[in-house]
Write an enzyme that holds these catalytic residues in place. Sequence first.
Site, PDB file in Angstrom:
ATOM      1  N   GLU A  10      -6.304   4.377 -12.318  1.00  0.00           N
ATOM      2  CA  GLU A  10      -7.056   5.033 -12.941  1.00  0.00           C
ATOM      3  C   GLU A  10      -8.476   4.258 -13.032  1.00  0.00           C
ATOM      4  O   GLU A  10      -8.370   3.606 -14.277  1.00  0.00           O
ATOM      5  CB  GLU A  10      -6.298   5.381 -14.506  1.00  0.00           C
ATOM      6  CG  GLU A  10      -7.408   6.222 -15.051  1.00  0.00           C
ATOM      7  CD  GLU A  10      -6.526   6.457 -16.566  1.00  0.00           C
ATOM      8  OE1 GLU A  10      -5.567   6.536 -16.728  1.00  0.00           O
ATOM      9  OE2 GLU A  10      -7.554   6.702 -17.492  1.00  0.00           O
TER      10      GLU A  10
ATOM     11  N   LYS B 211      -6.478   9.024 -10.579  1.00  0.00           N
ATOM     12  CA  LYS B 211      -6.762   9.549 -11.789  1.00  0.00           C
ATOM     13  C   LYS B 211      -8.098   9.122 -12.041  1.00  0.00           C
ATOM     14  O   LYS B 211      -8.385   8.148 -12.726  1.00  0.00           O
ATOM     15  CB  LYS B 211      -6.027   9.162 -13.048  1.00  0.00           C
ATOM     16  CG  LYS B 211      -6.185   9.638 -14.129  1.00  0.00           C
ATOM     17  CD  LYS B 211      -5.131   9.653 -15.366  1.00  0.00           C
ATOM     18  CE  LYS B 211      -5.357  10.175 -16.672  1.00  0.00           C
ATOM     19  NZ  LYS B 211      -4.556  10.168 -17.533  1.00  0.00           N
TER      20      LYS B 211
HETATM   21  P1  13P Z   1      -8.341  11.886 -21.908  1.00  0.00           P
HETATM   22  O1  13P Z   1      -7.856  12.977 -21.131  1.00  0.00           O
HETATM   23  O2  13P Z   1      -8.124  11.817 -23.364  1.00  0.00           O
HETATM   24  O3  13P Z   1      -9.576  11.390 -21.320  1.00  0.00           O
HETATM   25  O4  13P Z   1      -7.230  10.542 -21.692  1.00  0.00           O
HETATM   26  C1  13P Z   1      -6.280  10.534 -20.588  1.00  0.00           C
HETATM   27  C2  13P Z   1      -5.956   9.221 -20.424  1.00  0.00           C
HETATM   28  O5  13P Z   1      -4.551   8.988 -20.008  1.00  0.00           O
HETATM   29  C3  13P Z   1      -6.873   7.956 -20.544  1.00  0.00           C
HETATM   30  O6  13P Z   1      -6.331   6.933 -19.940  1.00  0.00           O
END
Ligand code: 13P
Length: 352
Positions: free
Chosen positions: A179, A221
Amino acid sequence: MSMSDLAAVAKAMVADGKGILAADESGATIGKRFAALDIESTEENRRLYRTTLLGTPGIEEVVSGVILYDETIRQKADDGSTIPEFLIGKGILPGIKVDTGSKPLPLCPGEQVTEGLDGLRERIAEYVAMGAKFAKWRAVIVIDEANGLPSDTAIRCNAHALARYGALCQEGGLVPIIEPEVLMDGDNDIDTCYDVTLRTQRRVFWELAQLRIELGGMILKPNMVVSGKKCATQASPEEVAEKTLRCLYHSVPPAVPGIAFLSVGQPADVATLHLDLMNKLGPHPWQLTFSYGRALQDEALRTWRGAPDNVAEAQKVFTHRAALAGAARSATYDPSLESGDLALVAATATQD
Ligand code: 13P
Protein backbone atom coordinates in the site's frame (compact mmCIF):
# COMPACT_ATOMS: atom_id res chain seq x y z
CA MET A 1 2.43 -21.83 2.28
CA SER A 2 3.70 -22.40 -1.27
CA MET A 3 3.69 -19.67 -3.89
CA SER A 4 0.71 -21.32 -5.57
CA ASP A 5 -1.18 -21.24 -2.25
CA LEU A 6 -0.33 -17.54 -1.91
CA ALA A 7 -1.57 -16.94 -5.45
CA ALA A 8 -4.84 -18.74 -4.62
CA VAL A 9 -5.36 -16.51 -1.56
CA ALA A 10 -4.53 -13.38 -3.59
CA LYS A 11 -7.09 -14.40 -6.21
CA ALA A 12 -9.71 -15.05 -3.54
CA MET A 13 -9.09 -11.59 -2.08
CA VAL A 14 -10.13 -10.02 -5.38
CA ALA A 15 -12.75 -12.61 -6.37
CA ASP A 16 -15.58 -11.56 -8.69
CA GLY A 17 -17.98 -9.12 -7.06
CA LYS A 18 -15.93 -8.90 -3.87
CA GLY A 19 -13.54 -6.54 -2.13
CA ILE A 20 -11.83 -5.98 1.19
CA LEU A 21 -12.99 -4.22 4.35
CA ALA A 22 -10.18 -2.27 6.04
CA ALA A 23 -11.04 -2.40 9.75
CA ASP A 24 -7.47 -2.06 10.99
CA GLU A 25 -7.54 1.44 12.46
CA SER A 26 -4.87 1.76 15.14
CA GLY A 27 -5.90 2.46 18.74
CA ALA A 28 -5.17 6.17 18.20
CA THR A 29 -7.17 6.41 14.96
CA ILE A 30 -10.25 4.56 16.19
CA GLY A 31 -10.01 6.64 19.37
CA LYS A 32 -10.30 9.84 17.33
CA ARG A 33 -13.23 8.47 15.30
CA PHE A 34 -15.02 7.38 18.49
CA ALA A 35 -14.29 10.70 20.24
CA ALA A 36 -15.89 12.64 17.38
CA LEU A 37 -19.13 10.77 18.17
CA ASP A 38 -18.75 10.78 21.97
CA ILE A 39 -18.13 7.04 22.09
CA GLU A 40 -15.74 5.96 24.82
CA SER A 41 -12.74 4.14 23.30
CA THR A 42 -12.49 1.13 25.62
CA GLU A 43 -11.23 -2.25 24.47
CA GLU A 44 -14.74 -3.69 24.87
CA ASN A 45 -16.34 -0.86 22.87
CA ARG A 46 -13.83 -1.40 20.07
CA ARG A 47 -14.67 -5.13 20.14
CA LEU A 48 -18.40 -4.41 20.08
CA TYR A 49 -18.00 -2.07 17.14
CA ARG A 50 -15.82 -4.43 15.10
CA THR A 51 -18.06 -7.42 15.83
CA THR A 52 -21.09 -5.36 14.83
CA LEU A 53 -19.54 -4.85 11.40
CA LEU A 54 -18.15 -8.37 11.02
CA GLY A 55 -21.35 -9.97 12.29
CA THR A 56 -23.49 -8.25 9.66
CA PRO A 57 -25.48 -11.04 7.99
CA GLY A 58 -24.56 -11.64 4.35
CA ILE A 59 -21.48 -9.42 4.07
CA GLU A 60 -19.52 -12.43 2.83
CA GLU A 61 -21.39 -11.94 -0.46
CA VAL A 62 -19.29 -8.82 -1.15
CA VAL A 63 -16.48 -8.90 1.43
CA SER A 64 -13.67 -11.34 0.59
CA GLY A 65 -11.37 -10.34 3.42
CA VAL A 66 -11.08 -8.07 6.44
CA ILE A 67 -7.91 -6.30 7.56
CA LEU A 68 -7.69 -6.50 11.34
CA TYR A 69 -5.62 -4.62 13.90
CA ASP A 70 -3.38 -6.45 16.39
CA GLU A 71 -5.88 -5.91 19.22
CA THR A 72 -8.81 -7.21 17.18
CA ILE A 73 -7.16 -10.39 15.91
CA ARG A 74 -6.69 -11.38 19.57
CA GLN A 75 -10.33 -10.67 20.51
CA LYS A 76 -13.34 -12.97 20.50
CA ALA A 77 -16.72 -12.77 18.83
CA ASP A 78 -19.84 -13.08 21.00
CA ASP A 79 -20.06 -16.82 20.21
CA GLY A 80 -16.66 -17.38 21.87
CA SER A 81 -14.73 -18.02 18.66
CA THR A 82 -11.66 -15.93 17.94
CA ILE A 83 -12.21 -13.19 15.38
CA PRO A 84 -10.18 -15.05 12.71
CA GLU A 85 -12.19 -18.24 13.40
CA PHE A 86 -15.41 -16.25 13.18
CA LEU A 87 -14.42 -14.76 9.82
CA ILE A 88 -13.19 -18.06 8.38
CA GLY A 89 -16.52 -19.59 9.45
CA LYS A 90 -18.27 -17.03 7.25
CA GLY A 91 -15.93 -17.69 4.32
CA ILE A 92 -14.06 -14.40 4.84
CA LEU A 93 -10.24 -14.24 4.84
CA PRO A 94 -8.70 -12.66 7.95
CA GLY A 95 -5.88 -10.20 7.31
CA ILE A 96 -3.63 -8.22 9.62
CA LYS A 97 -2.00 -4.79 9.58
CA VAL A 98 1.66 -5.42 10.42
CA ASP A 99 3.28 -2.01 10.07
CA THR A 100 3.72 -0.05 13.27
CA GLY A 101 2.91 3.33 11.76
CA SER A 102 4.74 6.13 10.01
CA LYS A 103 7.46 8.21 11.69
CA PRO A 104 9.31 11.34 10.53
CA LEU A 105 11.93 10.42 7.94
CA PRO A 106 15.23 11.69 9.31
CA LEU A 107 16.82 14.63 7.46
CA CYS A 108 13.71 14.91 5.26
CA PRO A 109 11.49 17.57 6.85
CA GLY A 110 7.77 17.00 6.28
CA GLU A 111 8.18 13.40 5.09
CA GLN A 112 7.52 10.06 6.72
CA VAL A 113 8.69 6.48 6.59
CA THR A 114 6.70 3.48 7.75
CA GLU A 115 8.24 1.34 10.48
CA GLY A 116 7.71 -2.22 11.67
CA LEU A 117 10.36 -4.41 10.06
CA ASP A 118 12.14 -5.31 13.32
CA GLY A 119 10.81 -8.61 14.61
CA LEU A 120 8.39 -8.85 11.69
CA ARG A 121 9.34 -12.44 10.78
CA GLU A 122 8.33 -13.58 14.27
CA ARG A 123 5.13 -11.51 14.30
CA ILE A 124 4.14 -12.96 10.93
CA ALA A 125 4.59 -16.49 12.32
CA GLU A 126 2.35 -15.58 15.27
CA TYR A 127 -0.36 -14.10 13.04
CA VAL A 128 -0.26 -17.12 10.71
CA ALA A 129 -0.79 -19.37 13.74
CA MET A 130 -3.83 -17.23 14.65
CA GLY A 131 -5.32 -17.81 11.18
CA ALA A 132 -4.25 -14.71 9.22
CA LYS A 133 -4.01 -15.22 5.46
CA PHE A 134 -2.82 -11.81 4.31
CA ALA A 135 -1.19 -8.67 5.64
CA LYS A 136 -1.09 -4.94 5.05
CA TRP A 137 1.64 -2.30 5.23
CA ARG A 138 0.81 1.32 4.46
CA ALA A 139 3.42 3.79 3.26
CA VAL A 140 2.49 7.46 2.98
CA ILE A 141 3.85 9.89 0.44
CA VAL A 142 3.23 13.61 0.93
CA ILE A 143 2.80 16.06 -1.95
CA ASP A 144 4.01 19.57 -1.10
CA GLU A 145 5.00 21.32 -4.29
CA ALA A 146 6.20 24.51 -2.57
CA ASN A 147 8.81 22.44 -0.73
CA GLY A 148 9.67 20.08 -3.58
CA LEU A 149 8.00 17.05 -1.95
CA PRO A 150 7.95 14.19 -2.26
CA SER A 151 11.71 13.72 -2.34
CA ASP A 152 13.25 10.73 -4.11
CA THR A 153 14.59 9.78 -0.68
CA ALA A 154 11.09 9.38 0.76
CA ILE A 155 9.82 7.42 -2.23
CA ARG A 156 12.85 5.09 -2.22
CA CYS A 157 12.86 4.47 1.54
CA ASN A 158 9.15 3.71 1.62
CA ALA A 159 9.27 1.53 -1.49
CA HIS A 160 12.19 -0.43 -0.05
CA ALA A 161 10.40 -0.96 3.26
CA LEU A 162 7.29 -2.15 1.40
CA ALA A 163 9.40 -4.67 -0.50
CA ARG A 164 11.22 -5.88 2.64
CA TYR A 165 7.82 -6.38 4.29
CA GLY A 166 6.41 -8.09 1.19
CA ALA A 167 9.29 -10.57 1.04
CA LEU A 168 8.92 -11.45 4.73
CA CYS A 169 5.18 -12.00 4.23
CA GLN A 170 5.65 -14.32 1.26
CA GLU A 171 8.37 -16.24 3.09
CA GLY A 172 6.11 -16.61 6.14
CA GLY A 173 2.91 -17.53 4.29
CA LEU A 174 0.92 -14.28 4.10
CA VAL A 175 -0.17 -12.46 0.95
CA PRO A 176 1.16 -8.91 1.27
CA ILE A 177 -1.06 -5.97 0.46
CA ILE A 178 1.44 -3.42 -0.82
CA GLU A 179 0.00 0.00 0.00
CA PRO A 180 1.84 3.08 -1.24
CA GLU A 181 -0.60 5.88 -0.45
CA VAL A 182 -0.06 9.28 -2.01
CA LEU A 183 -1.98 11.65 0.25
CA MET A 184 -4.65 13.92 -1.22
CA ASP A 185 -4.58 16.66 1.44
CA GLY A 186 -2.74 19.38 -0.51
CA ASP A 187 -3.70 22.03 -3.06
CA ASN A 188 -2.03 20.21 -5.97
CA ASP A 189 -3.95 19.44 -9.13
CA ILE A 190 -4.72 15.99 -10.48
CA ASP A 191 -1.77 15.99 -12.87
CA THR A 192 0.67 16.41 -10.00
CA CYS A 193 -1.04 13.51 -8.22
CA TYR A 194 -0.66 11.50 -11.44
CA ASP A 195 3.09 12.26 -11.68
CA VAL A 196 3.78 11.47 -8.02
CA THR A 197 1.67 8.30 -8.03
CA LEU A 198 3.39 7.07 -11.19
CA ARG A 199 6.86 7.82 -9.77
CA THR A 200 5.96 6.05 -6.55
CA GLN A 201 4.44 2.96 -8.13
CA ARG A 202 7.30 2.55 -10.60
CA ARG A 203 9.78 2.67 -7.74
CA VAL A 204 7.70 0.25 -5.68
CA PHE A 205 7.64 -2.33 -8.47
CA TRP A 206 11.40 -1.87 -9.03
CA GLU A 207 12.01 -2.61 -5.33
CA LEU A 208 9.60 -5.55 -5.38
CA ALA A 209 11.58 -7.03 -8.27
CA GLN A 210 14.87 -6.48 -6.42
CA LEU A 211 13.54 -8.36 -3.42
CA ARG A 212 12.18 -11.21 -5.55
CA ILE A 213 8.52 -10.73 -4.75
CA GLU A 214 6.22 -13.14 -6.57
CA LEU A 215 3.78 -10.74 -8.22
CA GLY A 216 1.03 -13.37 -8.42
CA GLY A 217 1.02 -13.61 -4.63
CA MET A 218 0.46 -9.95 -3.75
CA ILE A 219 -2.23 -7.29 -4.00
CA LEU A 220 -1.56 -3.61 -4.73
CA LYS A 221 -3.51 -1.08 -2.67
CA PRO A 222 -2.98 2.34 -4.26
CA ASN A 223 -4.63 5.72 -4.01
CA MET A 224 -6.77 6.84 -6.89
CA VAL A 225 -5.33 9.70 -8.94
CA VAL A 226 -7.33 12.71 -7.72
CA SER A 227 -7.06 16.47 -7.23
CA GLY A 228 -5.73 17.55 -3.84
CA LYS A 229 -8.53 18.34 -1.39
CA LYS A 230 -7.55 22.04 -1.32
CA CYS A 231 -7.18 22.40 -5.10
CA ALA A 232 -9.55 25.03 -6.52
CA THR A 233 -10.26 22.87 -9.60
CA GLN A 234 -11.56 19.41 -8.77
CA ALA A 235 -11.25 16.83 -11.54
CA SER A 236 -14.44 15.16 -12.76
CA PRO A 237 -15.11 11.50 -11.86
CA GLU A 238 -14.43 10.56 -15.49
CA GLU A 239 -11.02 12.26 -15.37
CA VAL A 240 -10.17 10.52 -12.09
CA ALA A 241 -11.07 7.14 -13.61
CA GLU A 242 -9.14 7.79 -16.82
CA LYS A 243 -5.98 9.13 -15.12
CA THR A 244 -5.96 6.47 -12.42
CA LEU A 245 -6.15 3.77 -15.08
CA ARG A 246 -3.48 5.41 -17.21
CA CYS A 247 -1.18 5.54 -14.20
CA LEU A 248 -1.81 1.87 -13.39
CA TYR A 249 -1.28 0.76 -16.99
CA HIS A 250 2.10 2.51 -16.97
CA SER A 251 3.35 1.05 -13.72
CA VAL A 252 1.63 -2.18 -12.61
CA PRO A 253 2.64 -5.46 -14.28
CA PRO A 254 -0.25 -7.64 -15.47
CA ALA A 255 1.06 -10.51 -13.32
CA VAL A 256 -0.42 -8.72 -10.28
CA PRO A 257 -3.82 -10.36 -9.74
CA GLY A 258 -5.61 -7.43 -8.20
CA ILE A 259 -5.66 -3.80 -7.30
CA ALA A 260 -7.76 -2.86 -4.27
CA PHE A 261 -8.08 0.89 -3.80
CA LEU A 262 -8.23 2.74 -0.55
CA SER A 263 -10.78 5.50 -0.22
CA VAL A 264 -8.25 8.04 1.16
CA GLY A 265 -11.04 9.96 2.83
CA GLN A 266 -13.10 10.48 -0.33
CA PRO A 267 -16.82 10.56 0.49
CA ALA A 268 -18.26 7.05 0.23
CA ASP A 269 -20.40 7.75 -2.82
CA VAL A 270 -17.49 9.38 -4.66
CA ALA A 271 -15.08 6.52 -3.94
CA THR A 272 -17.78 4.10 -5.09
CA LEU A 273 -18.48 6.01 -8.31
CA HIS A 274 -14.77 6.21 -9.19
CA LEU A 275 -14.34 2.46 -8.81
CA ASP A 276 -17.45 1.78 -10.87
CA LEU A 277 -16.30 4.05 -13.72
CA MET A 278 -12.93 2.31 -13.84
CA ASN A 279 -14.58 -1.11 -13.99
CA LYS A 280 -16.95 0.10 -16.71
CA LEU A 281 -13.84 0.91 -18.78
CA GLY A 282 -12.65 -2.71 -18.42
CA PRO A 283 -11.77 -5.48 -18.83
CA HIS A 284 -8.33 -4.79 -17.36
CA PRO A 285 -5.33 -7.07 -16.81
CA TRP A 286 -5.95 -7.03 -13.06
CA GLN A 287 -9.12 -7.21 -10.96
CA LEU A 288 -10.06 -3.73 -9.73
CA THR A 289 -11.78 -3.63 -6.38
CA PHE A 290 -12.06 -1.83 -3.05
CA SER A 291 -10.19 -2.06 0.21
CA TYR A 292 -12.06 0.80 1.83
CA GLY A 293 -11.98 1.84 5.44
CA ARG A 294 -13.90 5.07 5.91
CA ALA A 295 -15.94 4.72 2.71
CA LEU A 296 -17.44 1.49 4.06
CA GLN A 297 -17.60 2.28 7.75
CA ASP A 298 -18.34 5.96 8.36
CA GLU A 299 -22.12 5.80 8.06
CA ALA A 300 -22.34 2.57 10.09
CA LEU A 301 -20.21 4.05 12.87
CA ARG A 302 -22.38 7.17 13.01
CA THR A 303 -25.46 4.95 13.22
CA TRP A 304 -24.04 2.60 15.89
CA ARG A 305 -22.72 5.36 18.21
CA GLY A 306 -21.88 2.81 20.87
CA ALA A 307 -25.50 1.89 21.67
CA PRO A 308 -26.54 -1.81 21.69
CA ASP A 309 -30.00 -0.75 20.46
CA ASN A 310 -28.44 0.62 17.27
CA VAL A 311 -26.68 -2.60 16.21
CA ALA A 312 -29.38 -3.79 13.79
CA GLU A 313 -29.69 -0.38 12.12
CA ALA A 314 -25.90 0.00 11.87
CA GLN A 315 -25.69 -3.43 10.22
CA LYS A 316 -28.41 -2.42 7.77
CA VAL A 317 -26.51 0.74 6.85
CA PHE A 318 -23.27 -1.23 6.54
CA THR A 319 -24.96 -3.82 4.30
CA HIS A 320 -26.14 -1.03 2.03
CA ARG A 321 -22.68 0.53 1.77
CA ALA A 322 -20.98 -2.82 1.19
CA ALA A 323 -23.56 -3.75 -1.46
CA LEU A 324 -22.94 -0.46 -3.27
CA ALA A 325 -19.19 -1.08 -3.21
CA GLY A 326 -19.85 -4.60 -4.49
CA ALA A 327 -21.90 -3.12 -7.32
CA ALA A 328 -19.02 -0.76 -8.22
CA ARG A 329 -16.67 -3.71 -8.18
CA SER A 330 -18.96 -5.38 -10.74
CA ALA A 331 -19.47 -2.17 -12.78
CA THR A 332 -23.20 -2.15 -11.97
CA TYR A 333 -23.28 0.85 -9.59
CA ASP A 334 -25.43 3.85 -10.29
CA PRO A 335 -25.66 6.92 -8.03
CA SER A 336 -29.45 6.45 -7.93
CA LEU A 337 -28.86 3.26 -5.89
CA GLU A 338 -27.56 5.41 -3.02
CA SER A 339 -31.12 6.14 -1.96
CA GLY A 340 -32.49 2.78 -3.08
CA ASP A 341 -34.10 0.07 -1.04
CA LEU A 342 -31.37 -1.46 1.13
CA ALA A 343 -32.52 -5.05 0.82
CA LEU A 344 -33.01 -4.73 -2.92
CA VAL A 345 -29.52 -3.30 -3.45
CA ALA A 346 -27.97 -6.03 -1.32
CA ALA A 347 -29.84 -8.69 -3.25
CA THR A 348 -28.74 -7.26 -6.59
CA ALA A 349 -25.09 -7.28 -5.58
CA THR A 350 -25.45 -10.77 -4.17
CA GLN A 351 -26.50 -12.12 -7.52
CA ASP A 352 -23.46 -10.62 -9.34
P1 13P B 1 -9.49 4.53 3.85
O1 13P B 1 -10.30 3.75 2.88
O2 13P B 1 -10.28 5.07 5.01
O3 13P B 1 -8.64 5.55 3.18
O4 13P B 1 -8.47 3.55 4.57
C1 13P B 1 -8.16 2.33 4.10
C2 13P B 1 -6.89 1.90 4.67
O5 13P B 1 -6.70 0.72 4.88
C3 13P B 1 -5.82 2.88 4.94
O6 13P B 1 -4.60 2.24 5.22
